[in-house]
Design an enzyme around this catalytic site. Structure first.
Site, PDB file in Angstrom:
ATOM      1  N   THR A  48       0.828  -1.206   0.000  1.00 57.98           N
ATOM      2  CA  THR A  48       0.000   0.000   0.000  1.00 57.98           C
ATOM      3  C   THR A  48       0.861   1.253   0.000  1.00 57.98           C
ATOM      4  O   THR A  48       0.655   2.167  -0.799  1.00 57.98           O
ATOM      5  CB  THR A  48      -0.923   0.016   1.226  1.00 57.98           C
ATOM      6  OG1 THR A  48      -1.710  -1.174   1.237  1.00 57.98           O
ATOM      7  CG2 THR A  48      -1.830   1.228   1.210  1.00 57.98           C
ATOM      8  N   TYR A 111     -13.019  -3.934  -2.195  1.00 63.15           N
ATOM      9  CA  TYR A 111     -14.215  -3.573  -2.954  1.00 63.15           C
ATOM     10  C   TYR A 111     -15.203  -4.734  -3.088  1.00 63.15           C
ATOM     11  O   TYR A 111     -16.398  -4.555  -2.880  1.00 63.15           O
ATOM     12  CB  TYR A 111     -13.858  -3.025  -4.355  1.00 63.15           C
ATOM     13  CG  TYR A 111     -15.079  -2.548  -5.114  1.00 63.15           C
ATOM     14  CD1 TYR A 111     -15.690  -1.345  -4.779  1.00 63.15           C
ATOM     15  CD2 TYR A 111     -15.634  -3.308  -6.142  1.00 63.15           C
ATOM     16  CE1 TYR A 111     -16.830  -0.925  -5.451  1.00 63.15           C
ATOM     17  CE2 TYR A 111     -16.769  -2.880  -6.819  1.00 63.15           C
ATOM     18  CZ  TYR A 111     -17.366  -1.694  -6.467  1.00 63.15           C
ATOM     19  OH  TYR A 111     -18.489  -1.267  -7.119  1.00 63.15           O
ATOM     20  N   TYR A 137      -2.723  -9.669   5.068  1.00 62.42           N
ATOM     21  CA  TYR A 137      -2.800  -8.257   5.460  1.00 62.42           C
ATOM     22  C   TYR A 137      -4.259  -7.886   5.668  1.00 62.42           C
ATOM     23  O   TYR A 137      -5.041  -7.852   4.715  1.00 62.42           O
ATOM     24  CB  TYR A 137      -2.144  -7.396   4.376  1.00 62.42           C
ATOM     25  CG  TYR A 137      -2.157  -5.903   4.609  1.00 62.42           C
ATOM     26  CD1 TYR A 137      -2.397  -5.354   5.863  1.00 62.42           C
ATOM     27  CD2 TYR A 137      -1.905  -5.027   3.558  1.00 62.42           C
ATOM     28  CE1 TYR A 137      -2.391  -3.988   6.069  1.00 62.42           C
ATOM     29  CE2 TYR A 137      -1.900  -3.649   3.746  1.00 62.42           C
ATOM     30  CZ  TYR A 137      -2.151  -3.137   5.000  1.00 62.42           C
ATOM     31  OH  TYR A 137      -2.157  -1.778   5.198  1.00 62.42           O
ATOM     32  N   ARG A 142      -9.481   0.130   4.792  1.00 59.17           N
ATOM     33  CA  ARG A 142      -9.190   0.381   3.378  1.00 59.17           C
ATOM     34  C   ARG A 142      -9.911  -0.594   2.453  1.00 59.17           C
ATOM     35  O   ARG A 142     -10.161  -0.266   1.296  1.00 59.17           O
ATOM     36  CB  ARG A 142      -7.678   0.296   3.116  1.00 59.17           C
ATOM     37  CG  ARG A 142      -6.872   1.401   3.770  1.00 59.17           C
ATOM     38  CD  ARG A 142      -5.430   1.425   3.279  1.00 59.17           C
ATOM     39  NE  ARG A 142      -5.306   2.085   1.994  1.00 59.17           N
ATOM     40  CZ  ARG A 142      -4.564   3.165   1.753  1.00 59.17           C
ATOM     41  NH1 ARG A 142      -3.895   3.738   2.737  1.00 59.17           N
ATOM     42  NH2 ARG A 142      -4.496   3.677   0.552  1.00 59.17           N
ATOM     43  N   LYS A 165      -0.287  -9.306   8.965  1.00 61.75           N
ATOM     44  CA  LYS A 165      -0.168  -7.900   9.317  1.00 61.75           C
ATOM     45  C   LYS A 165      -1.556  -7.456   9.736  1.00 61.75           C
ATOM     46  O   LYS A 165      -2.457  -7.296   8.900  1.00 61.75           O
ATOM     47  CB  LYS A 165       0.336  -7.076   8.120  1.00 61.75           C
ATOM     48  CG  LYS A 165       0.391  -5.579   8.394  1.00 61.75           C
ATOM     49  CD  LYS A 165       0.761  -4.794   7.129  1.00 61.75           C
ATOM     50  CE  LYS A 165       0.740  -3.286   7.402  1.00 61.75           C
ATOM     51  NZ  LYS A 165       1.049  -2.504   6.169  1.00 61.75           N
ATOM     52  N   ILE A 207       4.974  -3.974  10.615  1.00 61.22           N
ATOM     53  CA  ILE A 207       5.182  -3.561   9.227  1.00 61.22           C
ATOM     54  C   ILE A 207       4.805  -2.094   9.188  1.00 61.22           C
ATOM     55  O   ILE A 207       3.648  -1.730   9.398  1.00 61.22           O
ATOM     56  CB  ILE A 207       4.369  -4.423   8.251  1.00 61.22           C
ATOM     57  CG1 ILE A 207       4.911  -5.861   8.286  1.00 61.22           C
ATOM     58  CG2 ILE A 207       4.452  -3.849   6.836  1.00 61.22           C
ATOM     59  CD1 ILE A 207       4.178  -6.840   7.393  1.00 61.22           C
TER      60      ILE A 207
END
Length: 320
Positions: A48, A111, A137, A142, A165, A207
Site C-alpha cells: 500500500t 471492494y 494483510y 481500506r 499484518k 510492518i
C-alpha cells in the site's frame, strides 16, 4: 511451528517517482541502502505504501527484481502481491517468486467484500500457486472487509501462510488470533501507534510506515522490547506518537512521501488518484517534523515556511 520471516521492523517502503511519473530506480536503491544502514529488519516492496495498486505488473516485478539484486540477502524482501482478483493475485505471486522475493504480502480483496468463506478460498488459492511464505494483510478501513479470528485459524493450517499484518486496530481481535493460532501464525502490528501493545500480545514486530522516516528508532522500539527493556520500548513508542499521527493526516502514503521530499529524499509525488496534501495539513505536518528535528525552522517548502511550534522543547536527534 512455522519459520518466522523476520522479527522487528519491516519497512513498507515508498516507491519514488520521477516528475514524469515513472519509477525512480536510482532513488529506490538509495532508500533500500538507507534501510539496511539504519537496521530495518525487512523491506516490503509494492505494498500500500509503495503504491502497488497504481503500478503496472511490469513495474511491480521490476521493483521486486531490483530490490532483490540490491539487497543481496542482507534482509528479507517481501513483495506485495495482493489483488481483488484471485487469478491476478495468484499470477502476481508466481511472478514475484520468480523475481526472487523471500516472502509475499497478500491484502484482503478490496471492494468485492468477500465472505469469510470467500476470503479463505482466495488466500488458499494464492498459497497453492507459490512456495513462498505468505503474510496476510488485514486492513478493514481500506478494504471494507475483516478477517475473523476463526478464519485466521483455518488459514493458519495452510503450510505457507505463516503470518498476518493485523491493522484492524482491534486488540480484542488480535488477542483472539494469538490465542487461536499460537505457533502457526506470526502477528505483525499494522499500525505504528500500536507497536508495543502488539508486542505485549506476542507479536513479532511491525510492518511500518514510520520507519521510512526514522528506521533506526522504529527498529529500537522492537529491539528494546525483545531484549527485556519494555520501559524504553514504551518510551520510544510514546515519544513518536505525534510524528505517527502527522504521517496519517491524509491517506497513506501521501504524507510520508511529502515528508520525505521535504527532508531531501527525491521520492516524487504519488500517482493519481492520490495527490499532495492541502496547504493547511502540510503546514501542520511540517511543524511536527520540525519539532522532531527532521526539518529546520525557516525552511521554505513550496509556499510553506517551516516553523517550530511554540515551547516545543529541544528537538530529537536523528541519524541520516
Amino acid at each position: 511451528m512455522k519459520n518466522t520471516i523476520f522479527k522487528g521492523v519491516g519497512t513498507a517502503l515508498v516507491t519514488p517517482m520521477k516528475k514524469d511519473g515513472s519509477v525512480n530506480f536510482q532513488v529506490f536503491g538509495e532508500l533500500l541502502e538507507r534501510q539496511i544502514k539504519e537496521n530495518a529488519d525487512a523491506v516490503i516492496i509494492a505494498g500500500t505504501t509503495g503504491e502497488g495498486s497504481t503500478l503496472t505488473d511490469e513495474e511491480h516485478i521490476e521493483l521486486v527484481k531490483y530490490a532483490v539484486k540490491k539487497v543481496k540477502g542482507r534482509l528479507p524482501v517481501i513483495a506485495g502481491a495482493g489483488s481483488n482478483n484471485t487469478r491476478h493475485a495468484a499470477e502476481l505471486s508466481k511472478q514475484c517468486e520468480r523475481a526472487g522475493a523471500d516472502a509475499l504480502l497478500h491484502v484482503t480483496p478490496y471492494y468485492n467484500k468477500a465472505s469469510q468463506e470467500g476470503l479463505y478460498l482466495h488466500f488458499t488459492e494464492c498459497a497453492r500457486c507459490t512456495k513462498l511464505p505468505i503474510i496476510l494483510y488485514n486492513v478493514p478501513s481500506r478494504t471494507g472487509v475483516n478477517i475473523f479470528p476463526a478464519t485466521y485459524k483455518r488459514l493458519s493450517q495452510v503450510d505457507n501462510i505463516v503470518a498476518v499484518k493485523e491493522a484492524s486496530g482491534n486488540f480484542s481481535q488480535m488477542a483472539k488470533i494469538a490465542a487461536l493460532c499460537q505457533g502457526d501464525l506470526d502477528i505483525y502490528s499494522g499500525n505504528d501507534d500500536q507497536i508495543t501493545s502488539a508486542l505485549a500480545l506476542g507479536a513479532k514486530g511491525v510492518i511500518s510506515v514510520l520507519s521510512n522516516i526514522i528506521p533506526e528508532d522504529t527498529h529500537k522500539i522492537c529491539y528494546e522490547y525483545f531484549r527485556g527493556n519494555s520501559g524504553e520500548s514504551d518510551n520510544l513508542q510514546l515519544r513518536y506518537l505525534e510524528l505517527i499521527e502527522a504521517l496519517f493526516l491524509d491517506v497513506n502514503p501521501i504524507p510520508v512521501k511529502q515528508a520525505m521530499r521535504a527532508m531531501g529524499f527525491e521520492t516524487g509525488p504519488c500517482r493519481l488518484p492520490l495527490c499532495d496534501m492541502d496547504i493547511t495539513m502540510a503546514e501542520k505536518m511540517y511543524t511536527v517534523l520540525c519539532k522532531y528535528g527532521l526539518l529546520e525552522e525557516g525552511m521554505k517548502i513550496g509556499s510553506v515556511t517551516v516553523h517550530r511550534p511554540y515551547n516545543s522543547g529541544v528537538p530529537l536527534t536523528r541519524n541520516m
